[in-house]
Design an enzyme around this catalytic site. Structure first.
Site, PDB file in Angstrom:
ATOM      1  N   CYS A 160      21.520 -15.464  32.444  1.00  0.00           N
ATOM      2  CA  CYS A 160      20.423 -14.384  31.780  1.00  0.00           C
ATOM      3  C   CYS A 160      19.201 -15.191  31.892  1.00  0.00           C
ATOM      4  O   CYS A 160      18.183 -14.507  31.906  1.00  0.00           O
ATOM      5  CB  CYS A 160      20.810 -14.195  30.593  1.00  0.00           C
ATOM      6  SG  CYS A 160      22.205 -13.119  30.156  1.00  0.00           S
TER       7      CYS A 160
ATOM      8  N   HIS B 155      14.714 -12.817  25.093  1.00  0.00           N
ATOM      9  CA  HIS B 155      16.201 -12.178  25.570  1.00  0.00           C
ATOM     10  C   HIS B 155      16.897 -11.810  24.422  1.00  0.00           C
ATOM     11  O   HIS B 155      16.886 -12.519  23.361  1.00  0.00           O
ATOM     12  CB  HIS B 155      17.130 -13.331  26.417  1.00  0.00           C
ATOM     13  CG  HIS B 155      18.312 -12.951  26.746  1.00  0.00           C
ATOM     14  ND1 HIS B 155      18.504 -11.820  27.915  1.00  0.00           N
ATOM     15  CD2 HIS B 155      19.557 -13.221  26.434  1.00  0.00           C
ATOM     16  CE1 HIS B 155      19.840 -11.650  27.834  1.00  0.00           C
ATOM     17  NE2 HIS B 155      20.582 -12.485  27.094  1.00  0.00           N
TER      18      HIS B 155
ATOM     19  N   ASN C 142      21.965  -5.457  26.048  1.00  0.00           N
ATOM     20  CA  ASN C 142      21.800  -7.125  26.638  1.00  0.00           C
ATOM     21  C   ASN C 142      21.868  -6.691  28.187  1.00  0.00           C
ATOM     22  O   ASN C 142      22.772  -6.558  28.893  1.00  0.00           O
ATOM     23  CB  ASN C 142      22.780  -7.640  26.117  1.00  0.00           C
ATOM     24  CG  ASN C 142      22.884  -9.259  26.611  1.00  0.00           C
ATOM     25  OD1 ASN C 142      21.760  -9.334  27.777  1.00  0.00           O
ATOM     26  ND2 ASN C 142      23.594 -10.016  26.735  1.00  0.00           N
TER      27      ASN C 142
END
Length: 353
Positions: A139, A281, A311
């Site tokens: 990520c 994030h 997400n």
């Protein structure tokens, strides 16, 4: 330019405020792309129940994650599709043509195929001739891609870069768990949503990317991920589902992440109020609430996307930046805070030129 570090040196920045005073690289355009298909948490629960025969407690996913819905790519839409759409918009907003870019970085946890690099598929669709490569770090891929492109521009290897991401993690979600254990093992996957993002990077006269900080704790690499597709598990559907321990990942951030943030703020002489926005994030709503509690970042500085988009892996920060970019003024600072499996934590301080 960068500073060499001894193994015990905890200052992991790459080019801080005093390093590149004469040469600055900044973000000059941004765009994002969301698939049209909306997948609600209620629909996910119903599909799991229908496929597995296991009835879940009512609104379990929404109550546990705070996520009501997320986006999912349609049939025929791929990581490169979302990245290309975002790239075209970013170039248009920058007033550029594909041939005006001489570096194209596809930076994502998702890729279209094992080989070639997905950057080539994006370039072929755009009609560019830029040097094309992939950067992958879960990520944190998109932030790593921005940092990589910045370094190449500062090194004289490129004049202008296009950094793109396309994430389709919804295809790694186990919709038909055979057992309760399989459901628990893949629970983190039910937070995932698809998206794409793109930024243009080029030299700027003021502001730009002022600081980058990283912390990597690879001893936690097994916390979560998709084990298939590499040399360990090249084949077999069982290895293509996302699996992970969200609680353990959160523990790692709580132990390490706050020190990364402290170093970034202290080194740059900044406080939370010096940032117009803090892009973080986002995995779940409870995780985001825990972040604000530990870090002390004011809630009004956050760009909250997780309840309605889930997400989005590495596209998360790009989507958030796109939502606020038009409202930024010259001199406004934005802090990027990334967290990726592996485990890596990354911050990036950017000032709008």
């Amino acid at each position: 330019m960068h500073r060499e570090h001894s193994p015990g040196d905890r200052d992991h920045r790459v080019g801080g405020p005093a390093t590149d005073r004469e040469r600055r690289v900044g973000i000059t355009a941004v765009a994002s792309c969301l698939p049209d298909r909306v997948v609600t948490s209620r629909w996910l629960e119903e599909s799991i129940t229908a496929a597995s025969g296991t009835r879940l407690p009512d609104r379990l996913l929404e109550r546990a994650t705070g996520i009501t819905e997320r986006r999912a790519a349609a049939e025929g839409e791929y990581a490169s599709t979302l990245a290309t759409r975002a790239a075209r918009t970013a170039l248009e907003r920058a007033g550029l043509a594909p041939f005006d870019v001489d570096l194209l970085v596809f930076a994502s946890a998702t890729r279209d195929m094992a080989e070639p690099a997905t950057a080539h598929l994006v370039q072929a669709e755009l009609g560019s001739r830029a040097h094309a490569l992939d950067v992958t770090n879960a990520c944190n891929s998109f932030v790593n891609g921005i940092d990589t492109a910045r370094a190449m521009i500062l090194a004289g290897r490129a004049r202008r870069a296009l950094v793109v991401t396309g994430e389709t993690p919804s295809r790694a979600v186990r919709h038909a768990p055979a057992t309760a254990a399989q459901f628990r093992d893949g629970f983190a996957g039910y937070t995932l949503g698809d998206a794409g993002a793109a930024v243009v990077l080029e030299p700027v006269g003021r502001g730009g990317i002022l600081d980058v900080e990283t912390e990597t704790r690879s001893e936690h690499w097994a916390v979560g991920g998709i084990p298939g597709g590499g040399s360990r598990h090249p084949r077999g559907d069982e290895h293509t589902y996302f699996r992970g321990d969200g609680a353990e990942l959160r523990e790692v951030f709580e132990k390490v992440g706050t020190s990364v943030l402290d170093r970034t703020l202290r080194r740059n002489g900044l406080t939370w109020t010096d940032f117009r926005h803090v892009l973080v994030h986002q995995v779940t709503v409870p995780y985001l609430e825990r972040f604000t509690e530990l870090s002390g970042v004011p809630r009004d500085r956050l760009v909250v996307t997780v309840p309605e988009l889930g997400n989005m892996a590495s596209a998360t920060l790009g989507v958030q930046l796109d939502r606020v970019y038009a409202g930024l003024r010259s001199g406004d600072r934005v802090l990027f805070v990334g967290l990726g499996g592996g485990v890596s934590i990354m911050t990036l301080v950017w000032e709008k030129a």
